[in-house]
Design an enzyme around this catalytic site. Structure first.
Site, PDB file in Angstrom:
ATOM      1  CG  HIS A 118      -2.015   1.033   1.165  1.00  0.00           C
ATOM      2  ND1 HIS A 118      -3.140   1.005   1.941  1.00  0.00           N
ATOM      3  CD2 HIS A 118      -2.104   2.169   0.436  1.00  0.00           C
ATOM      4  CE1 HIS A 118      -3.885   2.069   1.688  1.00  0.00           C
ATOM      5  NE2 HIS A 118      -3.277   2.790   0.792  1.00  0.00           N
TER       6      HIS A 118
ATOM      7  CD  GLU B 203      -0.280   5.166  -0.840  1.00  0.00           C
ATOM      8  OE1 GLU B 203       0.374   5.291   0.199  1.00  0.00           O
ATOM      9  OE2 GLU B 203      -1.529   5.177  -0.870  1.00  0.00           O
TER      10      GLU B 203
ATOM     11  CG  HIS C  95       0.865   8.947   2.393  1.00  0.00           C
ATOM     12  ND1 HIS C  95       0.150   9.283   3.516  1.00  0.00           N
ATOM     13  CD2 HIS C  95       0.039   8.176   1.643  1.00  0.00           C
ATOM     14  CE1 HIS C  95      -1.057   8.721   3.457  1.00  0.00           C
ATOM     15  NE2 HIS C  95      -1.147   8.048   2.330  1.00  0.00           N
TER      16      HIS C  95
END
Ligand SMILES: *[C@@H]1O[C@H](CO)[C@@H](O)[C@H](O)[C@H]1NC(C)=O
Ligand SMILES: *[C@@H]1O[C@H](CO)[C@@H](O)[C@H](O)[C@H]1NC(C)=O
Ligand SMILES: *[C@@H]1O[C@H](CO)[C@@H](O)[C@H](O)[C@H]1NC(C)=O
Ligand SMILES: *[C@@H]1O[C@H](CO)[C@@H](O)[C@H](O)[C@H]1NC(C)=O
Length: 308
Positions: free
Chosen positions: A90, A168, A172
């Site tokens: 993930h 992602e 992040h």
């Protein structure tokens, strides 16, 4: 004839460029020479403020390596398949030490075509990205090995893998201080931080082979038997020393879907040593009912061959 020659020349130039890349891929790592004079501390473990945020993720020092257990991708017809014998990646998330988190911290590095959330808590709309996929950044850095690995283990559901990777990074990594462009110094090459982040995610993922750790405790995917939350947590704790977050869906949290491994990190996130700790988030899996760890649809997975 002229056309043919030009085409040949173009091919030759391309071949020589990729040969060059194969011989010496451009570097992706930051310049952390200034870190050697900094005190070495685990993130979130010392109240003395981190002086150089290129040396330790700040404030996002609670680092989560997150994985998915999906049973299908929805894009099987395009060859987007899950890795047999492995959970899927993930991401690598920079939570603040108290478990709260920031997201989409730098719109100049916004590559997510479908931002989620679409609007930040302060009301700012995140501009959807329309440019070339992040897979092209990896290609430009001459890292087909990384791209190949990501296409095996970092699999999206219902949309192309590259969209998930972009999400992602932009959600992040832009909030993870050790990937700040400033940490790369004056010789920064565009997208170096993006490729570098993906390498760091793969390194962290390889520390947590969930499928094998569970299987080694006799817990394998089954459409006939359920497991208890305690069995799952105990198996993973026996190997990692800590209780990860386990996420479940389905009615009453009875279908296993996610794992998050919590860590503090010594040094940068690029190369840092991860130290596991118990999840700060309570599991969403049922504590009273059996939990399904479903077998995948056989046509949704494929053999992958990598050291894991
Ligand atoms: C890294 O940064 C330092 C300053 O902190 C500088 O002296 C050094 O030349 C840089 N190294 C490279 C390879 O850019
Ligand atoms: C915290 O870091 C400082 C240096 O920044 C060091 O002097 C101190 O011993 C550290 N404290 C702990 C508890 O590790
Ligand atoms: C979910 O939990 C409730 C209350 O414990 C129970 O009545 C219900 O049957 C459960 N549903 C399923 C699908 O197991
Ligand atoms: C197991 O069950 C899941 C969930 O219903 C299903 O998606 C999957 O195809 C099944 N796998 C096998 C091998 O029957």
């Amino acid at each position: 004839m002229v056309v043919a020659l030009l085409v040949t020349a173009a091919f030759a130039a391309q071949a020589s460029a990729s040969l060059q890349n194969l011989l010496s891929p451009p570097t992706t790592f930051p310049n952390i020479s200034a870190c050697v004079s900094q005190p070495l501390v685990y993130s979130c473990e010392n109240t003395t403020a981190i002086a150089d945020t290129c040396c330790s993720p700040t404030p996002g020092g609670l680092v989560l390596q997150t994985q998915f257990w999906d049973t299908y991708t929805g894009l099987e017809h395009e060859g987007q398949l899950l890795p047999k014998g492995s959970w899927g990646i993930h991401g690598l998330w920079p939570d603040n030490c108290d478990g709260s988190f920031d997201q989409y911290c730098d719109f100049s590095r916004q590559f997510d075509p479908d931002p989620s959330p679409a609007v930040l808590p302060d009301g700012t709309t995140i501009p959807p990205y329309k440019g070339p996929g992040v897979d092209t950044f990896i290609q430009e850095f001459g890292r087909p090995d990384l791209l190949d690995y990501m296409n095996k283990y970092w699999i999206n559901q219902g949309a192309p893998n590259r969209d998930f990777w972009a999400h992602e990074f932009s959600k992040h990594a832009t909030c993870t201080s050790t990937f700040d462009i400033a940490c790369y110094g004056p010789d920064y090459k565009k997208h170096q931080d993006v490729v570098d982040f993906y390498l760091a995610v793969v390194r962290a993922f390889q520390k947590y082979p969930t499928y094998n750790m569970l299987a080694a405790s006799g817990i394998s995917p089954s459409n006939k038997t359920t497991y208890t939350l305690d069995q799952l947590q105990t198996a993973l704790k026996a190997q990692t020393g800590s209780i990860p977050y386990l996420g479940c869906g389905g009615k009453n949290g009875t279908i296993l879907q996610e794992v998050w491994y919590f860590n503090h990190v010594l040094g940068t996130e690029q190369f840092g040593q991860l130290k596991g700790l118990d999840s700060t988030t309570e599991s969403t899996c049922s504590t009273t009912e059996g939990i399904w760890y479903y077998e995948r649809t056989p046509t949704s997975e494929r053999n992958v061959f990598d050291l894991l």
